[in-house]
Design an enzyme around this catalytic site. Structure first.
Site: not given
Ligand code: DGL
Length: 213
Positions: A12-13, A75, A157, A188, A190
């Site tokens: 993931d990011s 992600c 984060e 997302c 997150h």
């Molecule tokens: N966790 C990432 C997703 O599912 C997004 C986070 C980011 O913007 O980097 O899209």
């Protein structure tokens, strides 16, 4: 090394993909897992499609070089834009790759008596419209509304998971959705870390956590 002994690579990011990692760990407790969070370049969701594809390829390339038997793009943003490029490379190597959008879309379209679904995600995920395409291909009667929530990734984060400011921001985003959705997709990885807050604010709405379906 026997390829079966290699780990499953998950990325993931940032820390969002840990919600997916934990779901994989529960489903496959004996599998070795290797996680990569690109915290140096988070967020991906406010970047251009070209940049997201490049970042996704680099991170996937790093895991492939390290040696993995399968890849999970944990992600939504990277899945929306980078899945095709990563999949092309993985087909050459004979390594399976999965993203996170299809399972969430399938779960939403399988719900009974749901006419409106809101997809919450990054700006890039919402603009990419992948959830809308996938859900409507499965059930054209469902209206899909995208709502970008760009402040939530930095808050997660930062670790502000049980914070009244985070809750107020979620309420504000939800109030900005024009229709009243019957279900919400946390589009997302997150956002599942804030699932308890969504459930508290919307006790009667079905919340689909794309990380664990
Ligand atoms: N966790 C990432 C997703 O599912 C997004 C986070 C980011 O913007 O980097 O899209």
């Amino acid at each position: 090394m026997n390829p079966n002994d290699l780990p499953i690579g998950v990325f993931d990011s940032g820390i969002g993909g840990l919600s997916v990692l934990s779901a994989i760990k529960t489903a496959l407790p004996n599998e070795p897992l290797l996680y990569l969070g690109d915290t140096a370049r988070v967020p991906y969701g406010s970047r251009s499609p070209e940049t997201i594809v490049r970042y996704t390829q680099r991170v996937a390339g790093h895991l492939l070089k390290r040696g993995v038997k399968a890849l999970v793009i944990a992600c939504n943003t990277a899945t929306t834009y980078g899945y095709e490029a990563v999949n092309t490379r993985c087909i050459e190597l004979g390594i399976p790759v999965v993203g996170v959008i299809q399972p969430g879309a399938q779960a939403a379209s399988a719900l009974k008596s749901v006419s409106t679904v809101a997809v919450l995600g990054t700006v890039a995920t919402v603009n990419g419209g992948q959830y809308t395409k996938e859900i409507q291909a499965l059930n054209p009667n469902i209206q899909v509304i995208g709502k970008a929530c760009p402040l939530l990734v930095p808050l997660v984060e930062e670790g502000w998971l049980n914070d009244h400011i985070t809750e107020q921001i979620i309420v504000r985003y939800l109030n900005e959705i024009e229709a009243k959705p019957d279900a919400i997709i946390l589009g997302c990885t997150h956002y599942p870390l804030l699932k308890h807050t969504f459930e508290r604010i919307l006790p009667k709405v079905t919340i689909i956590d794309s990380a664990s379906v």
